[in-house]
Design a protein around this motif. Sequence first.
Motif, PDB file in Angstrom:
ATOM      1  N   THR A 199      66.517  74.182   7.970  1.00  0.00           N
ATOM      2  CA  THR A 199      67.773  73.741   7.361  1.00  0.00           C
ATOM      3  C   THR A 199      68.737  74.905   7.139  1.00  0.00           C
ATOM      4  O   THR A 199      69.950  74.694   7.046  1.00  0.00           O
ATOM      5  CB  THR A 199      67.501  73.040   6.018  1.00  0.00           C
ATOM      6  N   TYR A 255      58.837  73.672  16.557  1.00  0.00           N
ATOM      7  CA  TYR A 255      60.144  73.392  17.147  1.00  0.00           C
ATOM      8  C   TYR A 255      61.148  72.802  16.154  1.00  0.00           C
ATOM      9  O   TYR A 255      62.288  72.538  16.530  1.00  0.00           O
ATOM     10  CB  TYR A 255      59.986  72.431  18.329  1.00  0.00           C
ATOM     11  N   ALA A 256      60.743  72.588  14.926  1.00  0.00           N
ATOM     12  CA  ALA A 256      61.639  71.978  13.942  1.00  0.00           C
ATOM     13  C   ALA A 256      62.713  72.978  13.522  1.00  0.00           C
ATOM     14  O   ALA A 256      62.406  74.100  13.108  1.00  0.00           O
ATOM     15  CB  ALA A 256      60.843  71.512  12.729  1.00  0.00           C
ATOM     16  N   THR A 257      63.969  72.584  13.624  1.00  0.00           N
ATOM     17  CA  THR A 257      65.066  73.457  13.233  1.00  0.00           C
ATOM     18  C   THR A 257      65.107  73.610  11.718  1.00  0.00           C
ATOM     19  O   THR A 257      65.144  72.612  10.993  1.00  0.00           O
ATOM     20  CB  THR A 257      66.409  72.881  13.713  1.00  0.00           C
ATOM     21  N   SER A 284      58.039  67.534  20.538  1.00  0.00           N
ATOM     22  CA  SER A 284      58.498  66.498  19.604  1.00  0.00           C
ATOM     23  C   SER A 284      57.518  66.282  18.449  1.00  0.00           C
ATOM     24  O   SER A 284      57.882  65.696  17.428  1.00  0.00           O
ATOM     25  CB  SER A 284      58.711  65.174  20.348  1.00  0.00           C
ATOM     26  N   GLN A 285      56.288  66.797  18.614  1.00  0.00           N
ATOM     27  CA  GLN A 285      55.274  66.651  17.569  1.00  0.00           C
ATOM     28  C   GLN A 285      54.881  67.989  16.945  1.00  0.00           C
ATOM     29  O   GLN A 285      54.116  68.024  15.977  1.00  0.00           O
ATOM     30  CB  GLN A 285      54.019  65.988  18.148  1.00  0.00           C
ATOM     31  N   ASP A 286      55.375  69.077  17.486  1.00  0.00           N
ATOM     32  CA  ASP A 286      54.968  70.406  17.054  1.00  0.00           C
ATOM     33  C   ASP A 286      55.944  70.946  16.011  1.00  0.00           C
ATOM     34  O   ASP A 286      57.131  71.140  16.301  1.00  0.00           O
ATOM     35  CB  ASP A 286      54.947  71.339  18.276  1.00  0.00           C
ATOM     36  N   PRO A 287      55.488  71.241  14.783  1.00  0.00           N
ATOM     37  CA  PRO A 287      56.391  71.747  13.733  1.00  0.00           C
ATOM     38  C   PRO A 287      57.085  73.059  14.111  1.00  0.00           C
ATOM     39  O   PRO A 287      58.129  73.387  13.540  1.00  0.00           O
ATOM     40  CB  PRO A 287      55.454  71.950  12.537  1.00  0.00           C
ATOM     41  N   ASN A 330      66.921  69.870  22.014  1.00  0.00           N
ATOM     42  CA  ASN A 330      67.132  68.432  22.239  1.00  0.00           C
ATOM     43  C   ASN A 330      67.404  68.081  23.693  1.00  0.00           C
ATOM     44  O   ASN A 330      67.541  66.912  24.029  1.00  0.00           O
ATOM     45  CB  ASN A 330      68.280  67.919  21.358  1.00  0.00           C
TER      46      ASN A 330
END
Length: 508
Positions: free
Chosen positions: A65, A61-63, A56-59, A188
């Motif tokens: 765009t 894992y960011a989906t 939740s804090q690690d970039p 998620n």
Amino acid sequence: MFPHVTALVFILLAFLVARDNALLNGLLPDLDDLLPTLDLSLLQPAAADEAPISPSQDPFYATPTNISSYREGEIVRDRLLPNEIKSGPTTTYTAGRVYQYMYRSRDSTDNPAANVATLIVPPGPANNRTLLSFASAYDSPNPDCVPSYAIRPGSPAPFGALSVDAMQLSVALDRGWYVVTSDYMGINGAFPAGRQMGFAILDSVRGALSSRARSTTGLAADARWAQYGYSIGSFGSGLAAEMARSYAPPLSRGALVGSALGGTVPNGTSLFLQNAGGAGGGLLFSAFLGLSKAYANFSALFAAEAGPARRPTFVYVGDNDVEVNNRRGVGRDVFDYLQSGRAVLFSETFRTVTSGASQQGVHGAPDTPLYVFKGARDEISARADTELLVDTYCGANASASVLYEVNTVAGHADEQLLGAPAAYDWIAGQFASGGGGAGTAGCARREVSLFSMSAAEILSFYGLAAAVDMADRLGIPFALARRGWVRISKAKLKLSTSLRDHRLAWTG
């Protein structure tokens, strides 16, 4: 799905101290004969590692765009991690290489989705033409409990209950197999949205076999793959086997040599009815949270049924790692926290969602070999549901290859421990034969017994380090000597309260 994880561990420990345990007295040879010498360095706990950043804090894992611009299975980003992975609650395993990647997949409503997988290279002589997809039974809608994070030393999340999955994954590496383990419930935590699980597992294999991954790991382009999954892991792997022919044809017959599915949980509605107020009560709280992330109509149903007053209880009980969810949910009846009670099972939304999200056998019959193993006393999912699934597979496909084994005296957690050695041997046979190994043709059923396994088999499969690690976690003392284990008298063998309070599967 492991509410009685301590019972699982006790079976292993019972084998190791059987000379002084009234349950198994006289069944084992002297362990001095099995272990003439003991390398005490194997028993040292791993050095503490700096805690990795949570998803939740690690970039990483960011989906992105532009996720829809990638092909399914295509790698979006990747990284090399330190070679240490968990092999138990406090021990680590040094792999040859640990490669992590984000890839495009698909969610349960067929929208593009990003997912993360970890591809692990064996440390020694490796067969780069063998790849095992290992589906961890992590049973959690919490995004900070995914396998890609839980497998890393220093992570507070267990890799499966009591990190038993980590122990079994390291055994696969010892066999020289490459191993890929995916966060198959999605970034998620859409637990247990089945279609997403199947897509995620298949696309993780596509990613592992891509030129980008192979250039870093050495995996061969023509590698064959197999699956291992227990409990919810068997559900995700089972759906991947069902969907491979239609969703990823190159990964089906000829590439997928077989799937070992244990502790099967093929019917979500039955799971709700069997576990409400019982051993697996926490699973149901987690399921409402996870399915609400996957389906908008289910989210609306949940909001109306639980309301703002009851939702915090769902979060408290079910939005944690598998061990905490199990502990907080035992004995709780989820229907007591829903406006309609059990009647919610018959609502159109619930039936529509669960028929696709938590039901095996509705996405087609696998065209690749299966080894299905089940404890006859499974307290989480009834044996009858698995019998029906096997009948469905065998009836729908004239060329089906299903070997179904029932352990007549094992429960859900017990069978995870006891069934794995035979499952791994079956997988090894499938790798050796390319999916056409002896005993895989047609549909065969047989019963086995807990006591058909020898101490040497158990000990050689799991190893002493894992046994000591889990014993220490449970507060069970063991004395060590220069030559093997010193047998402990019953007077000195003190089981933890939680262990003693659990009814063992064979006591009836």
